[in-house]
Write an enzyme that holds these catalytic residues in place. Structure first.
Site, PDB file in Angstrom:
ATOM      1  N   GLY A   1       1.000  -1.456  -0.041  1.00 35.39           N
ATOM      2  CA  GLY A   1       0.213  -0.070  -0.141  1.00 35.39           C
ATOM      3  C   GLY A   1       0.983   1.739  -0.010  1.00 35.39           C
ATOM      4  O   GLY A   1       2.410   0.959  -0.666  1.00 35.39           O
ATOM      5  N   CYS A   2       0.429   2.154   0.852  1.00 39.59           N
ATOM      6  CA  CYS A   2       1.164   3.441   1.111  1.00 39.59           C
ATOM      7  C   CYS A   2       2.562   3.553   1.158  1.00 39.59           C
ATOM      8  O   CYS A   2       2.683   3.000   2.167  1.00 39.59           O
ATOM      9  CB  CYS A   2       0.334   4.872   1.546  1.00 39.59           C
ATOM     10  SG  CYS A   2       1.093   5.854   2.267  1.00 39.59           S
ATOM     11  N   PHE A   3       3.826   3.593   0.451  1.00 36.91           N
ATOM     12  CA  PHE A   3       4.859   3.586   0.745  1.00 36.91           C
ATOM     13  C   PHE A   3       5.411   4.343   2.223  1.00 36.91           C
ATOM     14  O   PHE A   3       6.073   3.773   3.045  1.00 36.91           O
ATOM     15  CB  PHE A   3       6.147   3.612   0.332  1.00 36.91           C
ATOM     16  CG  PHE A   3       6.121   4.985  -1.366  1.00 36.91           C
ATOM     17  CD1 PHE A   3       5.701   6.360  -0.935  1.00 36.91           C
ATOM     18  CD2 PHE A   3       6.490   4.957  -2.011  1.00 36.91           C
ATOM     19  CE1 PHE A   3       5.625   7.202  -1.248  1.00 36.91           C
ATOM     20  CE2 PHE A   3       6.318   5.966  -2.879  1.00 36.91           C
ATOM     21  CZ  PHE A   3       5.910   6.821  -2.761  1.00 36.91           C
ATOM     22  N   TRP A   4       4.910   5.414   2.628  1.00 36.77           N
ATOM     23  CA  TRP A   4       5.015   6.027   3.792  1.00 36.77           C
ATOM     24  C   TRP A   4       4.518   5.359   4.725  1.00 36.77           C
ATOM     25  O   TRP A   4       5.523   5.567   6.287  1.00 36.77           O
ATOM     26  CB  TRP A   4       3.710   7.302   3.815  1.00 36.77           C
ATOM     27  CG  TRP A   4       4.011   8.743   2.731  1.00 36.77           C
ATOM     28  CD1 TRP A   4       4.600   8.956   2.117  1.00 36.77           C
ATOM     29  CD2 TRP A   4       2.677   9.037   2.450  1.00 36.77           C
ATOM     30  NE1 TRP A   4       4.889   9.666   1.580  1.00 36.77           N
ATOM     31  CE2 TRP A   4       3.414  10.308   1.677  1.00 36.77           C
ATOM     32  CE3 TRP A   4       1.659  10.222   3.295  1.00 36.77           C
ATOM     33  CZ2 TRP A   4       2.997  11.666   1.238  1.00 36.77           C
ATOM     34  CZ3 TRP A   4       0.727  11.143   2.831  1.00 36.77           C
ATOM     35  CH2 TRP A   4       1.638  11.685   2.536  1.00 36.77           C
TER      36      TRP A   4
END
Length: 175
Positions: free
Chosen positions: A12-15
């Site tokens: 998902g979101c790499f953050w």
């Protein structure tokens, strides 16, 4: 230098995929970026549209004398919903799918055995759909995405809070 290895994961979101790995002894770096697509040197704006074939991913450089691939893989599973083929949490689309990108045959075998064990565990009622793919060229994301949880802590916490990731992790992995 032979103890230094790489592991690449999409979740998902790499953050949200940096902090869980960044704080372990033996992990040298966790870089946000893009992998698995057809476009060279993709930008965030191109990848987020979902038509480049890239996944948002993290590339972890680690010292296997201090932390094993198995440990990193175990950490990875506990950051995602391995039953969701359409993205992760609030982030929907191919660019947000979960995947393990193996660097060599050993990582492929370890990842496959780990996925099988998770499926056999009965922890999830749905099948484990996280793909295991050969590593492709990894493109680091723009600088403002790197270590986002440190550089933009408030925005990171707000985004993570509304994503549903933490609730899922608590329900699925911490009970």
């Amino acid at each position: 230098m032979s103890n230094i290895k790489k592991a690449t994961f999409a979740g998902g979101c790499f953050w949200c995929m940096v902090k869980p790995f960044d704080q372990w002894d033996g992990v040298h770096s966790v870089i946000s970026g893009y992998t698995g697509g057809k476009l060279e040197n993709p930008t965030y704006e191109e990848v987020k549209k979902g038509n480049t074939g890239h996944y948002e991913a993290v590339e972890i450089t680690f010292d296997q004398a201090l932390i094993s691939y198995e440990t990193i893989l175990d950490l990875y599973w506990k950051q995602i919903d391995p039953t969701d083929a359409g993205g992760q949490f609030q982030d929907r689309g191919n660019q947000y799918r979960a995947a393990i990108f193996y660097q060599d045959e050993e990582q492929q075998e370890i990842a496959a055995a780990s996925k099988q064990a998770l499926g056999d565990s009965g922890k999830f009622s749905k099948p484990i759909v996280t793909e295991i793919l050969p590593a492709a060229k990894f493109y680091p994301a723009e600088d403002y995405h790197q270590d986002f949880y440190k550089k933009s802590a408030k925005e990171y916490e707000e985004d993570r809070a509304k994503s549903g990731r933490d609730e899922f992790i608590a329900e699925a992995w911490e009970k």
